[in-house]
Design a protein around this motif. Structure first.
Motif, PDB file in Angstrom:
ATOM      1  N   LEU A  75     -14.513 -16.770   1.769  1.00  0.00           N
ATOM      2  CA  LEU A  75     -13.359 -15.887   1.955  1.00  0.00           C
ATOM      3  C   LEU A  75     -13.613 -14.464   1.447  1.00  0.00           C
ATOM      4  CD1 LEU A  75     -10.550 -18.329   0.757  1.00  0.00           C
ATOM      5  CD2 LEU A  75     -11.131 -17.731   3.105  1.00  0.00           C
ATOM      6  N   LYS A  76     -14.703 -14.261   0.727  1.00  0.00           N
ATOM      7  CA  LYS A  76     -14.936 -12.971   0.091  1.00  0.00           C
ATOM      8  C   LYS A  76     -14.937 -11.814   1.084  1.00  0.00           C
ATOM      9  CE  LYS A  76     -17.914 -10.507  -3.118  1.00  0.00           C
ATOM     10  NZ  LYS A  76     -16.903  -9.571  -3.367  1.00  0.00           N
ATOM     11  N   GLU A  77     -15.612 -11.954   2.211  1.00  0.00           N
ATOM     12  CA  GLU A  77     -15.699 -10.865   3.183  1.00  0.00           C
ATOM     13  C   GLU A  77     -14.325 -10.552   3.789  1.00  0.00           C
ATOM     14  OE1 GLU A  77     -17.756 -13.647   3.514  1.00  0.00           O
ATOM     15  OE2 GLU A  77     -19.410 -12.700   2.429  1.00  0.00           O
ATOM     16  N   SER A  78     -13.586 -11.604   4.143  1.00  0.00           N
ATOM     17  CA  SER A  78     -12.251 -11.396   4.730  1.00  0.00           C
ATOM     18  C   SER A  78     -11.305 -10.752   3.719  1.00  0.00           C
ATOM     19  CB  SER A  78     -11.648 -12.722   5.181  1.00  0.00           C
ATOM     20  OG  SER A  78     -12.448 -13.306   6.176  1.00  0.00           O
ATOM     21  N   ILE A  79     -11.378 -11.229   2.495  1.00  0.00           N
ATOM     22  CA  ILE A  79     -10.497 -10.676   1.456  1.00  0.00           C
ATOM     23  C   ILE A  79     -10.867  -9.236   1.166  1.00  0.00           C
ATOM     24  CG2 ILE A  79      -9.874 -10.873  -0.985  1.00  0.00           C
ATOM     25  CD1 ILE A  79     -10.043 -13.935  -0.623  1.00  0.00           C
ATOM     26  N   ASP A  80     -12.170  -8.925   1.102  1.00  0.00           N
ATOM     27  CA  ASP A  80     -12.602  -7.544   0.868  1.00  0.00           C
ATOM     28  C   ASP A  80     -12.121  -6.618   1.982  1.00  0.00           C
ATOM     29  OD1 ASP A  80     -13.779  -8.149  -1.527  1.00  0.00           O
ATOM     30  OD2 ASP A  80     -15.818  -8.337  -0.705  1.00  0.00           O
ATOM     31  N   GLU A  81     -12.140  -7.132   3.219  1.00  0.00           N
ATOM     32  CA  GLU A  81     -11.723  -6.322   4.368  1.00  0.00           C
ATOM     33  C   GLU A  81     -10.223  -6.011   4.322  1.00  0.00           C
ATOM     34  OE1 GLU A  81     -11.692  -6.701   9.226  1.00  0.00           O
ATOM     35  OE2 GLU A  81     -13.097  -7.928   8.071  1.00  0.00           O
ATOM     36  N   TYR A  82      -9.423  -6.979   3.873  1.00  0.00           N
ATOM     37  CA  TYR A  82      -7.965  -6.811   3.868  1.00  0.00           C
ATOM     38  C   TYR A  82      -7.385  -6.622   2.468  1.00  0.00           C
ATOM     39  CZ  TYR A  82      -8.285  -8.339   8.687  1.00  0.00           C
ATOM     40  OH  TYR A  82      -8.606  -8.435  10.009  1.00  0.00           O
ATOM     41  N   LYS A  83      -8.210  -6.250   1.526  1.00  0.00           N
ATOM     42  CA  LYS A  83      -7.782  -6.128   0.133  1.00  0.00           C
ATOM     43  C   LYS A  83      -6.634  -5.126  -0.033  1.00  0.00           C
ATOM     44  CE  LYS A  83     -10.557  -6.910  -3.359  1.00  0.00           C
ATOM     45  NZ  LYS A  83     -11.671  -6.851  -4.266  1.00  0.00           N
ATOM     46  N   VAL A  84      -6.685  -4.026   0.676  1.00  0.00           N
ATOM     47  CA  VAL A  84      -5.627  -3.012   0.575  1.00  0.00           C
ATOM     48  C   VAL A  84      -4.289  -3.591   1.034  1.00  0.00           C
ATOM     49  CG1 VAL A  84      -4.814  -0.794   1.483  1.00  0.00           C
ATOM     50  CG2 VAL A  84      -7.210  -1.077   0.847  1.00  0.00           C
ATOM     51  N   TYR A  85      -4.297  -4.302   2.145  1.00  0.00           N
ATOM     52  CA  TYR A  85      -3.063  -4.879   2.669  1.00  0.00           C
ATOM     53  C   TYR A  85      -2.538  -5.990   1.763  1.00  0.00           C
ATOM     54  CZ  TYR A  85      -4.608  -2.335   6.771  1.00  0.00           C
ATOM     55  OH  TYR A  85      -5.036  -1.363   7.616  1.00  0.00           O
ATOM     56  N   LEU A  86      -3.450  -6.804   1.258  1.00  0.00           N
ATOM     57  CA  LEU A  86      -3.036  -7.864   0.330  1.00  0.00           C
ATOM     58  C   LEU A  86      -2.414  -7.263  -0.933  1.00  0.00           C
ATOM     59  CD1 LEU A  86      -6.073 -10.313   0.657  1.00  0.00           C
ATOM     60  CD2 LEU A  86      -3.717 -10.733   1.394  1.00  0.00           C
ATOM     61  N   GLY A  87      -2.993  -6.167  -1.411  1.00  0.00           N
ATOM     62  CA  GLY A  87      -2.445  -5.484  -2.583  1.00  0.00           C
ATOM     63  C   GLY A  87      -1.053  -4.928  -2.312  1.00  0.00           C
ATOM     64  N   ILE A  88      -0.869  -4.355  -1.139  1.00  0.00           N
ATOM     65  CA  ILE A  88       0.445  -3.814  -0.767  1.00  0.00           C
ATOM     66  C   ILE A  88       1.467  -4.946  -0.668  1.00  0.00           C
ATOM     67  CG2 ILE A  88       1.746  -2.724   1.100  1.00  0.00           C
ATOM     68  CD1 ILE A  88      -0.755  -0.966   1.594  1.00  0.00           C
ATOM     69  N   VAL A  89       1.086  -6.050  -0.031  1.00  0.00           N
ATOM     70  CA  VAL A  89       1.989  -7.202   0.093  1.00  0.00           C
ATOM     71  C   VAL A  89       2.332  -7.744  -1.289  1.00  0.00           C
ATOM     72  CG1 VAL A  89       2.151  -9.595   0.887  1.00  0.00           C
ATOM     73  CG2 VAL A  89       1.299  -7.835   2.426  1.00  0.00           C
ATOM     74  N   PHE A  90       1.327  -7.828  -2.172  1.00  0.00           N
ATOM     75  CA  PHE A  90       1.574  -8.340  -3.522  1.00  0.00           C
ATOM     76  C   PHE A  90       2.542  -7.431  -4.276  1.00  0.00           C
ATOM     77  CE2 PHE A  90       0.539  -8.598  -8.055  1.00  0.00           C
ATOM     78  CZ  PHE A  90       0.788  -9.946  -8.275  1.00  0.00           C
ATOM     79  N   LEU A  91       2.298  -6.135  -4.259  1.00  0.00           N
ATOM     80  CA  LEU A  91       3.174  -5.202  -4.970  1.00  0.00           C
ATOM     81  C   LEU A  91       4.587  -5.182  -4.387  1.00  0.00           C
ATOM     82  CD1 LEU A  91       0.817  -2.169  -5.640  1.00  0.00           C
ATOM     83  CD2 LEU A  91       1.750  -3.780  -7.300  1.00  0.00           C
ATOM     84  N   ALA A  92       4.690  -5.153  -3.061  1.00  0.00           N
ATOM     85  CA  ALA A  92       6.015  -5.100  -2.421  1.00  0.00           C
ATOM     86  C   ALA A  92       6.798  -6.373  -2.693  1.00  0.00           C
ATOM     87  CB  ALA A  92       5.859  -4.884  -0.916  1.00  0.00           C
ATOM     88  N   SER A  93       6.165  -7.536  -2.527  1.00  0.00           N
ATOM     89  CA  SER A  93       6.892  -8.787  -2.756  1.00  0.00           C
ATOM     90  C   SER A  93       7.267  -8.932  -4.224  1.00  0.00           C
ATOM     91  CB  SER A  93       6.079  -9.988  -2.270  1.00  0.00           C
ATOM     92  OG  SER A  93       4.830 -10.055  -2.919  1.00  0.00           O
ATOM     93  N   SER A  94       6.403  -8.484  -5.121  1.00  0.00           N
ATOM     94  CA  SER A  94       6.736  -8.521  -6.549  1.00  0.00           C
ATOM     95  C   SER A  94       7.931  -7.625  -6.854  1.00  0.00           C
ATOM     96  CB  SER A  94       5.543  -8.082  -7.397  1.00  0.00           C
ATOM     97  OG  SER A  94       4.456  -8.934  -7.204  1.00  0.00           O
ATOM     98  N   CYS A  95       7.948  -6.424  -6.298  1.00  0.00           N
ATOM     99  CA  CYS A  95       9.066  -5.503  -6.525  1.00  0.00           C
ATOM    100  C   CYS A  95      10.371  -6.059  -5.954  1.00  0.00           C
ATOM    101  CB  CYS A  95       8.766  -4.138  -5.915  1.00  0.00           C
ATOM    102  SG  CYS A  95       7.501  -3.238  -6.820  1.00  0.00           S
TER     103      CYS A  95
END
Length: 179
Positions: free
Chosen positions: A48-68
């Motif tokens: 999963l490392k390559e896929s996660i690295d590719e979408y890391k920015v979006y995952l971070g945005i989703v994490f921050l938005a859902s947390s907020c």
């Protein structure tokens, strides 16, 4: 054409804001775990490392938005509970204040509940005093079906019952208090 695009965009954002906390928790957990897996040996082993690295920015945005959004849901929930408790306390204080200043007719109505230990009595719905006691939440109508005509069963609020039971002198006539 731009208004149609703006309305779709606003609708999408509005849908996210209205999203249930259970879905927000799922998004937060998925994105948070994905971000953690991207840098771990398990993420590499699972491929999963390559896929996660590719979408890391979006995952971070989703994490921050859902947390907020989750935090805002929690704050609103706390606000709702506190608001209810404060309003209930104010209403009970107003009720007790009013119970200390009853007129003779109101005393006669409430005396039936306390001194004769009645749980429900029949009163006319079009009586102004009964309506006022209901508005102050001292009395409440226990059924929406009349006993005949304009007569309905009423019950005494438990807070008012407790207070009047402890302070039965509030229900006595002025002549009785003089002796």
């Amino acid at each position: 054409m731009s208004t149609e695009k703006e309305s779709k965009s606003a609708s999408w954002v509005n849908d996210i804001i209205k999203m249930s906390p259970k879905y927000l928790i799922a998004f937060m957990l998925f994105s948070g775990v994905s971000l953690l897996l991207g840098n771990s040996q398990l993420g590499i082993s699972l491929g999963l490392k390559e896929s996660i690295d590719e979408y890391k920015v979006y995952l971070g945005i989703v994490f921050l938005a859902s947390s907020c959004f989750l935090i805002s849901h929690f704050i609103y929930w706390l606000y709702s509970i506190l608001k209810f408790k404060i309003e209930n306390k104010v209403r009970n204080k107003e009720m007790i204040n009013r119970l200390n200043n009853l007129n003779d007719y109101e005393k006669r109505i409430l005396r039936t509940f306390v001194l004769y230990n009645e749980r429900s009595i029949q009163l006319e719905i079009n009586d102004g005093t009964v309506a006022e006691l209901e508005l102050l939440r001292i009395l409440f109508r226990s059924a929406n079906i009349s006993s005949g005509g304009m007569i309905f069963p009423y019950n005494l609020n438990p807070v008012a019952r407790d207070y009047l039971t402890k302070n039965q002198n509030l229900l006595s006539d002025p002549i009785e208090r003089a002796f």
